[in-house]
Design a protein around this motif. Structure first.
Motif, PDB file in Angstrom:
ATOM      1  N   VAL A 141      39.427  37.729  45.319  1.00 15.64           N
ATOM      2  CA  VAL A 141      40.363  38.954  45.363  1.00 15.64           C
ATOM      3  C   VAL A 141      41.076  39.225  43.955  1.00 15.64           C
ATOM      4  O   VAL A 141      41.176  40.312  43.880  1.00 15.64           O
ATOM      5  N   ALA A 142      41.586  38.212  43.318  1.00 14.00           N
ATOM      6  CA  ALA A 142      42.237  38.513  42.084  1.00 14.00           C
ATOM      7  C   ALA A 142      41.314  38.834  41.070  1.00 14.00           C
ATOM      8  O   ALA A 142      41.778  40.079  40.173  1.00 14.00           O
ATOM      9  N   GLU A 143      40.090  38.653  41.058  1.00 11.06           N
ATOM     10  CA  GLU A 143      39.151  38.876  40.029  1.00 11.06           C
ATOM     11  C   GLU A 143      38.865  40.404  40.196  1.00 11.06           C
ATOM     12  O   GLU A 143      38.350  41.126  39.243  1.00 11.06           O
ATOM     13  N   LEU A 144      38.772  40.869  41.357  1.00  8.52           N
ATOM     14  CA  LEU A 144      38.514  42.269  41.668  1.00  8.52           C
ATOM     15  C   LEU A 144      39.654  43.246  41.641  1.00  8.52           C
ATOM     16  O   LEU A 144      39.530  44.485  42.205  1.00  8.52           O
ATOM     17  N   VAL A 145      40.836  42.943  41.297  1.00 11.84           N
ATOM     18  CA  VAL A 145      42.100  43.641  41.309  1.00 11.84           C
ATOM     19  C   VAL A 145      41.918  44.534  39.981  1.00 11.84           C
ATOM     20  O   VAL A 145      41.424  44.291  39.004  1.00 11.84           O
ATOM     21  N   PRO A 146      42.070  46.040  40.111  1.00 12.47           N
ATOM     22  CA  PRO A 146      41.798  46.836  39.015  1.00 12.47           C
ATOM     23  C   PRO A 146      42.682  46.481  37.759  1.00 12.47           C
ATOM     24  O   PRO A 146      43.977  46.292  37.860  1.00 12.47           O
ATOM     25  N   VAL A 147      42.219  46.702  36.705  1.00  8.00           N
ATOM     26  CA  VAL A 147      42.985  46.783  35.569  1.00  8.00           C
ATOM     27  C   VAL A 147      43.477  48.198  35.359  1.00  8.00           C
ATOM     28  O   VAL A 147      42.654  49.195  35.265  1.00  8.00           O
ATOM     29  N   LEU A 148      44.690  48.326  35.351  1.00 12.06           N
ATOM     30  CA  LEU A 148      45.521  49.718  35.545  1.00 12.06           C
ATOM     31  C   LEU A 148      45.463  50.520  34.432  1.00 12.06           C
ATOM     32  O   LEU A 148      45.746  49.901  33.166  1.00 12.06           O
ATOM     33  N   GLU A 149      45.158  51.578  34.364  1.00 16.87           N
ATOM     34  CA  GLU A 149      44.966  52.355  33.089  1.00 16.87           C
ATOM     35  C   GLU A 149      46.177  52.405  32.194  1.00 16.87           C
ATOM     36  O   GLU A 149      46.534  52.365  30.950  1.00 16.87           O
ATOM     37  N   ASN A 150      47.270  52.372  32.920  1.00 18.65           N
ATOM     38  CA  ASN A 150      48.911  52.782  32.323  1.00 18.65           C
ATOM     39  C   ASN A 150      49.189  51.155  31.796  1.00 18.65           C
ATOM     40  O   ASN A 150      50.239  51.258  31.197  1.00 18.65           O
ATOM     41  N   ALA A 151      48.511  49.984  32.136  1.00 20.51           N
ATOM     42  CA  ALA A 151      48.755  48.925  31.770  1.00 20.51           C
ATOM     43  C   ALA A 151      48.075  48.406  30.597  1.00 20.51           C
ATOM     44  O   ALA A 151      48.335  47.260  29.818  1.00 20.51           O
ATOM     45  N   ILE A 152      46.870  48.944  30.068  1.00 19.94           N
ATOM     46  CA  ILE A 152      45.964  48.674  29.157  1.00 19.94           C
ATOM     47  C   ILE A 152      46.760  48.838  27.850  1.00 19.94           C
ATOM     48  O   ILE A 152      47.176  49.798  27.472  1.00 19.94           O
TER      49      ILE A 152
END
Length: 293
Positions: A272-283
């Motif tokens: 589940v953690a591996e599939l968490v999206p990397v948020l655009e505003n957090a990159i």
């Protein structure tokens, strides 16, 4: 009989709307909701497809007011983004583990951008059909599916970090996940619940960019939210000691994640953690800075 302009318009609308249909999914986030939320977004997708498909024949007839309609549509889609932001922000107040502002902004941005993808797919299909024939137009519509799918696919946490199990332990009232301090637990009853139901993950960033991205509070809240939504959460309102938390190791940027799931399955938690999206505003990309180069 269909005139020469109707075939490009019909193909544009069909493939544009089909793109929106494919991109519209209600998953574990339960948004858009069944079924009224879906109808709203499908209706907007149809409007976007129609505008994109009609624009090409209109321009061929030197009717430049079509550009005005596209500008008006863009304004409407920005309003959609605002609507989604406001709705999700209100719903988030009722969540046991909140999405967070960054996650909400990312979802709202996606709903706006997908209407533009629909418009461009319809425009591209219609344009190819006008300048060739309907067979090539169908091929162009199929190509637009793959383009839309490419833009749908974002990065997941597994692309920027390695995730392993962390040991949940108590040192007196102090709660740790491996060697990362999480919080102070004073009551013995809460300590017992945590040792019985608690789970921990260690998220190890792969590079300098990942360290800064994982430090973002919105990205960390998204991890906690997804874990709680998919695996359940062992808590109720008014129980601050049982709230899922994430804390950083300030020396190397590792992230310790503590949560209490209903389903205690470490393999599933890691997936589940591996599939968490990397948020655009957090990159964040500090490696791209001239100072670091």
């Amino acid at each position: 009989m269909l005139n020469d302009n109707m075939i490009p318009v019909l193909l544009g609308v069909i493939f544009g709307f089909s793109n929106r249909l494919i991109m519209l999914r209600t998953d574990y986030r339960q948004y858009p909701t069944y079924q009224h939320g879906k109808m709203i977004h499908l209706s907007l997708g149809f409007i976007a497809a129609a505008l994109g498909a009609v624009a090409v024949p209109a321009l061929m007839e030197e009717d430049y007011t079509a550009i005005t309609f596209l500008v008006v549509a863009a304004q409407q889609f920005r309003d959609v983004r605002n609507m989604e932001r406001e709705t999700l922000s209100k719903l988030d107040q009722l969540e046991l583990v909140k999405r967070g502002t960054t996650y909400i902004e990312g979802i709202a941005m996606v709903f706006e951008s997908r209407n533009y993808l629909v418009m461009f797919a319809a425009f591209f299909t219609s344009m190819v059909t006008v300048f060739s024939d309907w067979k090539i137009g169908i091929l162009a519509g199929i190509v637009s599916y793959f383009v839309s799918k490419k833009f749908m696919a974002g990065s997941n946490l597994k692309h920027i970090a390695d995730i392993v199990e962390g040991e949940v332990r108590l040192d007196g009232p102090h709660l740790y996940v491996d060697d990362i301090y999480i919080m102070n637990i004073g009551l013995n009853t809460n300590q017992e619940l945590i040792m019985k139901h608690g789970m921990g993950l260690i998220i190890k960033p792969k590079d300098q960019n990942s360290i800064v991205t994982l430090a973002n509070l919105g990205q960390r809240q998204a991890i906690l939210h997804n874990l709680s939504i998919i695996m359940g959460v062992y808590r109720d309102s008014g129980e601050p000691a049982l709230v899922p938390l994430s804390k950083r190791d300030l020396n190397d940027g590792r992230l310790g994640v503590f949560f209490l799931p209903q389903v205690k399955d470490i393999k599933k938690a890691i997936e589940v953690a591996e599939l968490v999206p990397v948020l655009e505003n957090a990159i964040r990309l500090p490696s791209e800075s001239d100072a670091n180069k």
